[in-house]
Design an enzyme around this catalytic site. Structure first.
Site, PDB file in Angstrom:
ATOM      1  N   LYS A  71       0.817  -1.221   0.000  1.00  0.00           N
ATOM      2  CA  LYS A  71       0.000   0.000   0.000  1.00  0.00           C
ATOM      3  C   LYS A  71       0.853   1.275   0.000  1.00  0.00           C
ATOM      4  CE  LYS A  71      -3.986  -1.913   2.475  1.00  0.00           C
ATOM      5  NZ  LYS A  71      -5.001  -1.591   3.497  1.00  0.00           N
ATOM      6  N   ASN A  92      -4.906   1.878  -1.589  1.00  0.00           N
ATOM      7  CA  ASN A  92      -5.389   0.499  -1.732  1.00  0.00           C
ATOM      8  C   ASN A  92      -6.198   0.306  -3.009  1.00  0.00           C
ATOM      9  OD1 ASN A  92      -7.763   1.681  -0.907  1.00  0.00           O
ATOM     10  ND2 ASN A  92      -7.853   0.637   1.071  1.00  0.00           N
ATOM     11  N   GLY A 132      -5.115   6.283  17.195  1.00  0.00           N
ATOM     12  CA  GLY A 132      -4.297   5.535  16.241  1.00  0.00           C
ATOM     13  C   GLY A 132      -4.088   6.380  15.006  1.00  0.00           C
ATOM     14  N   GLY A 134      -1.827   5.579  12.524  1.00  0.00           N
ATOM     15  CA  GLY A 134      -1.169   4.796  11.480  1.00  0.00           C
ATOM     16  C   GLY A 134      -1.950   4.872  10.189  1.00  0.00           C
TER      17      GLY A 134
END
Lengths: 277, 277
Positions: A71, A92, A132, A134
């Site tokens: 990705k 993606n 999060g 990420g």
């Protein structure tokens, strides 16, 4: 039935054994009379750039689904990136436009947002918190920004990751208020766990659920269990919730639109899919 | 149903629109429970070498079917060539062996020979004549040699092509008697048209049919009509004949064996194929 006029959508990743997309897309294409096929292709990281470039020289390719571990590498191989892909730092999906240019997109966030909107959540002007920062957290934050939230509170145990995401968001959404540094969900309309907490027994909850407003929409990216301990606690508090796998089926209509194959609903996809979650 | 464990067999050519192989192989794989899929991939000649090399780095590729215009170019891209491929000067199949080496094969001739053998033709020690020393004629000559004919008479309007084929045959089959320079089929047990004569109305016949022994097996590569004027004349003379499309379905069991998928009969393949000839 694959024939000489069938359009290819490679599904690129490695290893391929656990791929689910072919069993969701292909029955849908068959049912709809769309002459296209998702084909799993295993590509090792060292081979990825060459294989990617070669595949997009096929005359019957429309685009690609991209999954782990490619990705991030895909970012460098396309001609254009959408804001969602830039903010997430990952693609993606890739579309080859009619002029041959390759566009990199990122639908994790779109899947998440479509799901909560279809569950009745209003995002315009809302206050959202994402734990999060990420890949998936960044993608969800980007899609929440795109959907019109007024404020995004970002938390990551690595404060630098949250701040970097805040900067990427600010470039594309200058009117958005972005804060970092706290995981307190008090006052938020949307609360999202985009960390791996909940994957393993005994993981701490990602938020202090007692501080979540009972009227909030609470969402999750962990797919290991349908209802993680975090979602169970949110349900007990009275919140509406979205399970991790909803994001997957919710993002497929977005992919279909991106590839130019109309749209549909997750329910219609689930009805023909050859897998169940 | 394509899934993450499915093995790929790209079908490489350009353009792809008229490809038939996916509609023959894939229903067979489905019926047999073989988790493999033939996927048409359009590759322009300038892109072929790069695309070919990249595809064979996929982790889930077993081999490829190769068709126009790439059969000759494939010769340079594989690690090994079978005698049939060398003599034909072309590959229409590639296998990636377990050690990663690519083997180029050529099944046009095998398809032709399997067909006439199944029709009762005995080739061991026979005398055969092949008109046309191009790709398909060379492939048929190679397979007749492999099957044990004692003598091969080659004819081509370009005598140099026939002589060159004779030399390639002599390298691999030193005991074979090969002659060139005449199209007189008198005394031959097997007579093969491997020229395009019969494609167009008014084409001359490739042989003087009155000189063909009534006991001979007469075969054809032209597929435009099931029975070409040449085959009609041979039938009228009392010969057994093989039509052009038999070669196609007869070669598929040879491909299946090459790829390690067992074998079958043309009749079984025709019964499940999604096309008819």
């Amino acid at each position: 039935m694959i024939n000489g006029k069938t359009t290819l959508i490679p599904h690129l990743g490695y290893p391929t054994e656990s791929f689910k997309a072919p069993m969701i897309y292909n029955p849908w294409f068959a049912q709809q009379g769309i002459d296209a096929v998702v084909v799993p292709m295993g590509v090792r990281p060292d081979d990825y750039a060459d294989v990617f470039r070669s595949l997009f020289r096929l005359t019957n390719i429309r685009g690609a689904l991209v999954t782990m571990p490619h990705k991030v590498a895909t970012m460098e191989l396309v001609d254009e990136l959408t804001p969602a892909a830039r903010i997430a730092g990952a693609c993606n999906a890739v579309l080859r436009r009619d002029d041959g240019r390759l566009v990199g997109e990122q639908f994790d966030g779109a899947g998440f947002v479509r799901g909560i909107v279809r569950k009745g959540c209003r995002l315009e002007g809302a206050r959202a918190m994402v734990s999060g920062s990420g890949g998936v957290g960044s993608a969800i934050a980007a899609s929440l920004a795109e959907a019109g939230v007024a404020e995004l509170a970002l938390f990551d145990a690595r404060e630098g990751a949250a701040r970097a995401l805040a900067r990427r968001l600010a470039e594309h959404y200058p009117a958005l208020r972005v804060t970092t540094g706290t995981a307190d969900p008090h006052g938020c309309d949307v609360v999202v766990n985009a960390t791996p907490l909940g994957m393993n027994p005994g993981d701490p909850l990602p938020f202090d659920v007692a501080r979540i407003d009972p009227g909030a929409m609470v969402g999750e990216v962990v797919m290991k269990h349908e209802y993680t301990p975090f979602l169970e606690a949110a349900l007990a508090r009275g919140c509406k919730v979205q399970v991790g796998t909803d994001m997957l089926f919710e993002m497929i209509p977005a992919y279909l639109e991106f590839f130019g194959y109309g749209t549909t609903t997750p329910e219609a996809l689930r009805a023909v899919a050859q897998i169940r979650y």
